[in-house]
Design a protein around this motif. Sequence first.
Motif, PDB file in Angstrom:
ATOM      1  N   UNK A 236      19.306  -7.895  17.339  1.00  0.00           N
ATOM      2  CA  UNK A 236      18.141  -9.131  17.889  1.00  0.00           C
ATOM      3  C   UNK A 236      17.949  -9.307  15.773  1.00  0.00           C
ATOM      4  N   UNK A 237      17.799  -8.235  14.982  1.00  0.00           N
ATOM      5  CA  UNK A 237      17.882  -8.531  14.003  1.00  0.00           C
ATOM      6  C   UNK A 237      18.924  -7.613  12.907  1.00  0.00           C
ATOM      7  N   UNK A 241      20.572  -9.906  10.149  1.00  0.00           N
ATOM      8  CA  UNK A 241      20.525  -9.832   9.089  1.00  0.00           C
ATOM      9  C   UNK A 241      22.137  -9.083   7.918  1.00  0.00           C
ATOM     10  N   UNK A 242      23.158  -8.590   9.468  1.00  0.00           N
ATOM     11  CA  UNK A 242      23.962  -8.634   8.403  1.00  0.00           C
ATOM     12  C   UNK A 242      24.516  -9.714   8.453  1.00  0.00           C
ATOM     13  N   UNK A 243      24.479 -10.656   8.887  1.00  0.00           N
ATOM     14  CA  UNK A 243      25.127 -11.973   9.026  1.00  0.00           C
ATOM     15  C   UNK A 243      25.968 -12.061  10.499  1.00  0.00           C
ATOM     16  N   UNK A 244      26.152 -11.653  11.363  1.00  0.00           N
ATOM     17  CA  UNK A 244      26.999 -11.799  12.454  1.00  0.00           C
ATOM     18  C   UNK A 244      26.161 -12.996  13.559  1.00  0.00           C
ATOM     19  N   UNK A 245      25.483 -13.702  13.673  1.00  0.00           N
ATOM     20  CA  UNK A 245      24.606 -14.697  14.929  1.00  0.00           C
ATOM     21  C   UNK A 245      23.613 -14.669  13.782  1.00  0.00           C
ATOM     22  N   UNK A 252      19.528 -14.797  21.965  1.00  0.00           N
ATOM     23  CA  UNK A 252      20.864 -14.693  23.303  1.00  0.00           C
ATOM     24  C   UNK A 252      20.913 -13.153  23.690  1.00  0.00           C
ATOM     25  N   UNK A 253      21.833 -12.737  22.325  1.00  0.00           N
ATOM     26  CA  UNK A 253      22.094 -11.230  22.813  1.00  0.00           C
ATOM     27  C   UNK A 253      20.557 -10.687  22.965  1.00  0.00           C
ATOM     28  N   UNK A 254      19.275 -10.745  22.447  1.00  0.00           N
ATOM     29  CA  UNK A 254      18.204  -9.921  22.807  1.00  0.00           C
ATOM     30  C   UNK A 254      17.995 -10.688  24.565  1.00  0.00           C
ATOM     31  N   UNK A 255      18.024 -11.461  24.462  1.00  0.00           N
ATOM     32  CA  UNK A 255      18.097 -11.979  26.010  1.00  0.00           C
ATOM     33  C   UNK A 255      19.037 -10.978  27.247  1.00  0.00           C
ATOM     34  N   UNK A 260      19.910  -5.814  30.501  1.00  0.00           N
ATOM     35  CA  UNK A 260      20.364  -4.670  30.454  1.00  0.00           C
ATOM     36  C   UNK A 260      19.121  -3.745  30.541  1.00  0.00           C
ATOM     37  N   UNK A 261      18.432  -3.644  29.619  1.00  0.00           N
ATOM     38  CA  UNK A 261      17.227  -2.769  29.471  1.00  0.00           C
ATOM     39  C   UNK A 261      16.551  -2.671  30.927  1.00  0.00           C
TER      40      UNK A 261
END
Length: 437
Positions: A236-237, A241-245, A252-255, A260-261
Amino acid sequence: MTGDLALIMFPVLIGMIFLGFPVAFSMMLTALGFGLIRFGDILVLQFAQKVDEIATNYVLGAIPLFVFMGAVLERAGIAETLFDAIYMWTRKLPGGLAVAALIMCTIFAAASGVVGATETLVGMLAIPGMLKRKYGNSLIAGTICGGGSLGTIIPPSIPVIVLAPIAMLPVGDLLAGIMLPGLLMAGMFILYILIACTLNPKLAPAEEEPDPRSLPEKLRYTAFALLPPAFLIFTVLGTLFAGLATPTEAAACGSAGVVLLSLFYGKFSPRLIFEAALRTVALTAMILAIVLAGSMFSGVFFASGGMNATKAILDGFGLESWSVVAVILGVTFVMGFAMDLISIVLIMMTVSIPILRSYGVDPLWFSVVFLVTLQTSYLSPPMAPSIFYLRSIAPPEMKLAQMYKGVIPFICCQIVVLTLLFLFPELATWLPKVIYG
């Protein structure tokens, strides 16, 4: 409607809230009444446009995704394993179980962004263990309430997602801005526990039973418990912060990552997803109803000349920029006793940001200070929302007076951080400049 009449909207709104009307309906009805006086039937078209703006706002799409993350984490049983792994390393420290609870709150605040869920979840895990080990009730209450409040000031934070568009700031900048103050706050909470329990061992009796696990076993168990949630936080972060999302894409990636977790830990089930989805729909509907109501209220207020009237009053008193900031923060702190965080953000920031820009105040710095003030109000008696969350999960032997006493040292830590932000504004502005230039 003149600007002076627009100012009456706020007393009417506050009066309706104190009469028991829901905040969202109070803002909508106030906007409807004053809007019909000013605009007539055309108001219906204006409100329809507000509905369309909220429904199509890409940034607000992050809200249900972050809520879903928190709901799955709350129900998947991931927390028990992680809490045990943290306590395995802190058990020999003074107040080790309380320290583990605060670290747990920090991790879950960084993984979900949902304030109440963090306090409830960690409280249910940590309170029975602390009571069993004869921890002082005031220390228990302060630890859980203080840790739960970190969800306001540690990214990702849902209030930030709502606040950033109002302040006309990139969400990434504001999330980066709250990072250092949030971690500083968590560090001060932990430092207080270590000092207090060292000076008064009766607050947290030392752990007598040694951990039977060897160092290699501890390392393996820690990796099993900690690395997957750490990967989730980085998903998520890190991507944000890397500007990738964008914030919505990161959410959405976190969800996807939290699902998966649940598979990784063997907790996944259709029932889990169904319950998390129900929780997400309920919370998202509440939040977006308040956001829509705030947009309607502010639209009528601005169009009716309320902003110019407010600025004229402040100019009439001859207030300096710091005085204006102090007045706004004072009102925000008091409102925190009676209203939820999202409502306060919408009501106060909608009016405050244009005024503060005219006084030359940095909106990024002020937004961070505003969030810390909200967090302090969330923790402060007599109407502390954090204490009401705690009372819903605390056993009968924990009295309200002990809860009030327990949060006071943590409020002092928050005031220290707030003071540091005034003395060193770079605490809020340095990291966004480093990340985004």
